[in-house]
Scaffold this motif. Sequence first.
Motif, PDB file in Angstrom:
ATOM      1  N   ASN C  73       0.825  -1.202   0.000  1.00 51.46           N
ATOM      2  CA  ASN C  73       0.000   0.000   0.000  1.00 51.46           C
ATOM      3  C   ASN C  73       0.863   1.258   0.000  1.00 51.46           C
ATOM      4  O   ASN C  73       0.474   2.294   0.482  1.00 51.46           O
ATOM      5  CB  ASN C  73      -0.925  -0.005   1.222  1.00 51.46           C
ATOM      6  N   LYS C  80      -8.576   3.022  -2.252  1.00 51.72           N
ATOM      7  CA  LYS C  80      -8.648   1.789  -1.464  1.00 51.72           C
ATOM      8  C   LYS C  80      -8.758   0.572  -2.378  1.00 51.72           C
ATOM      9  O   LYS C  80      -8.144  -0.464  -2.122  1.00 51.72           O
ATOM     10  CB  LYS C  80      -9.886   1.867  -0.558  1.00 51.72           C
ATOM     11  N   LYS C  83      -5.424  -0.256  -3.887  1.00 50.45           N
ATOM     12  CA  LYS C  83      -4.522  -0.903  -2.932  1.00 50.45           C
ATOM     13  C   LYS C  83      -4.926  -2.366  -2.769  1.00 50.45           C
ATOM     14  O   LYS C  83      -4.082  -3.266  -2.704  1.00 50.45           O
ATOM     15  CB  LYS C  83      -4.597  -0.197  -1.572  1.00 50.45           C
ATOM     16  N   GLN C  94      -4.391  -7.169   2.713  1.00 45.79           N
ATOM     17  CA  GLN C  94      -4.164  -5.727   2.652  1.00 45.79           C
ATOM     18  C   GLN C  94      -4.338  -5.138   4.039  1.00 45.79           C
ATOM     19  O   GLN C  94      -5.407  -5.149   4.598  1.00 45.79           O
ATOM     20  CB  GLN C  94      -5.148  -5.102   1.678  1.00 45.79           C
TER      21      GLN C  94
END
Lengths: 198, 185, 327
Positions: C73, C80, C83, C94
């Motif tokens: 990230n 979002k 990522k 994640q």
Amino acid sequence: MKSLKKIFLNGIVDENPIFRLMLGLCPTLAVTTAAINGVGMGLAATFVLVGSNLVVSLLKKLIPEKIRIPAFIVIIATFVTVVQLVMEATLPSLFNALGIFIPLIVVNCIILSRAEIFASKNTPLAAVIDGLGMGLGFTLAITLLAAFRELLGNGTLFGLTVMGSTYEPALIFIMAPGGFILLGFILAFLNAMRKEGA
Amino acid sequence: MRDFIKLPLVLFLVALIAGMILGVTNYLTKEPIRMQHEMALRNAREELFPDSEFITLEELSLSEENDNVIAVYESQKDGILVGYIVTMEKTGYAGAILLNYGITIDGMITGVNVGTNSETPGLGAKASDVEFTGQFIGKKNVTLVKGTAIADDEISAITAATITSQAVVDGVNQAIVVSDLVMEK
Amino acid sequence: MFKELLTSAIAIGIIGLVFGIILAFAAKFFHVQIDSKIAAIRAALPGINCGGCGYPGCDLFAEKVSTGEARVNGCPVSSKEQKAEIAKIMGVEQEDVEPLFAVVRCIGTNDKVTMKYEYEGIQDCAALAALGGGNKGCEYSCLGMGNCSRVCPTDAIEIDNGIAIVDRKKCIACGKCAIECPRDVISLIPKSAEPIIMCSSLNRGKEVKSVCKVGCIGCGICKKVCQFDAIEMKDNNPIIDYKKCEDCGLCAEKCPTGCIEFDFKKRKIAFIEEEKCIGCTLCKKACQFEAVEGERKEIHKIISDKCVGCRACYEACPTDAVHLISR
């Protein structure tokens, strides 16, 4: 996915090909010696841009990655040749004025770069709108530059005498150095406006 | 292996369709383009030798140094030869300039018609203006000068467009020579 | 007409065919094994080459992620979803990383500090700092010449009255300003951070007071009043651990010089939803301000006068019965 309105305005303001992306500077400096040439070149390039963007977007799934560059160029060159033939048949004076720069639209950075960056990754409608926005942004930019160069360097605008007979035309603006200098000033002005507004 | 079929095939198809579109466009614009050229030629002729008939001279067989001469036309009024129109290409500042010169049988210039060119507007493009071409009328062999033309055989160059002006002057002198050569035959 | 059409079409078609074959050969002969992962990662990035990840370009960052050198990230301007996509490509979980922003830890504006001298020179912080430690009395101050503002790629920094101020919304936490600052007064903190220490001075007491009205005097009151043990004093300068901080703002309230920034207007108040409350008293135990009333198995209620809007009860409640609402 940005809205169509945003995509269109993007090419005119935020990512104006001449003033922000700095693409297609070759014809910009070469044909902007008269305002009408700016308009002519701009509209010709817009037609090619919209056409090639549309076709590239329609064929994006069919063209293999490895030959996308030759395929794009063939598509773009076809549109340019069509424009060239039509222009020669209907607008001979503009055709002569633009001369070699009509075929050079094929390698105009704006067209290939939009095909690569945008048209090959978006829907046909979005690609057409992007082509319109970028093309009009290009047209406005070069017509603006051409208007200045013609006015200061020849005393005329679109062929009509504007500056009085006592005005001694500053020939440097019609020549290459003048074009560069004037473009530089316009860019500086626009950058200053952006900084203050932001 | 699949590449060897797919890549050439796609490029072939794209090129084929492009070729077809171009073929159609060419077919549609051939006639208008030809008419444009003809109209330009007719206007040029009217300007150089008003109310005359023209005969295109075939088989020019000129020497190599006259390779840039595209055509020579005989100009006749009521069946009598009055002069020639010599059409040639001269290299100006930004490429070739199409030039039509009217030369009488006495080697006098009746006029200069500047055709298709890509000279810079405001500079070399001014060669088409009558302020420049008008100077040639009635003269014989000419030389180019910067500033004001004093003597009878001088042509004043366009400010900051000497190369274009020189091309037109060189052309007219060549046209006079060519018309002489043609007349002898 | 058709003959002409066919000739031109076939002619160009054959050229296309020939070159297609040449390219097919070239593709085979010059084939380079590119890790498909790198291409996939690169496609998932926004691709603006801002350098926010610390690498000089998205291509290199994608490469570094694929080798594990860069965090999944690590791109601060990716969404979002992007990522998550990169994490999926690399086959890892994640981690939810808090977005950051840059803060200039100094509120010593020209009217609040004592000036050693008047400066008329190059508008450059490094140049000014080289002249006897700058014109402001405090040696740890922001000099306000705008070096940070000039390198900011999103125009998020403004110079006002002698100090630099970062617009929290515009900042993308690329870190360029922090690197540029010759006084090292810029740090990256979570975007949601509420009380912020706005002084970088390592001096204390009179030494600070004599040169700046709003500097941190190192009294440590903030540390003492913090109910969550979120503040440590290091070299007379407080440091907030945002993992422990519950946004109550007490430290800012009690600070004698007002050098802790906290938006008191944003202070929320807790509210317990009666239907969801199971009377477990966990919130009451977490509250350090005695703002919850109610015994076991009874529905709990917030005493609004005592509630400071910190997040302790909200985080402690097992049934999500606590809501933080604006006052």
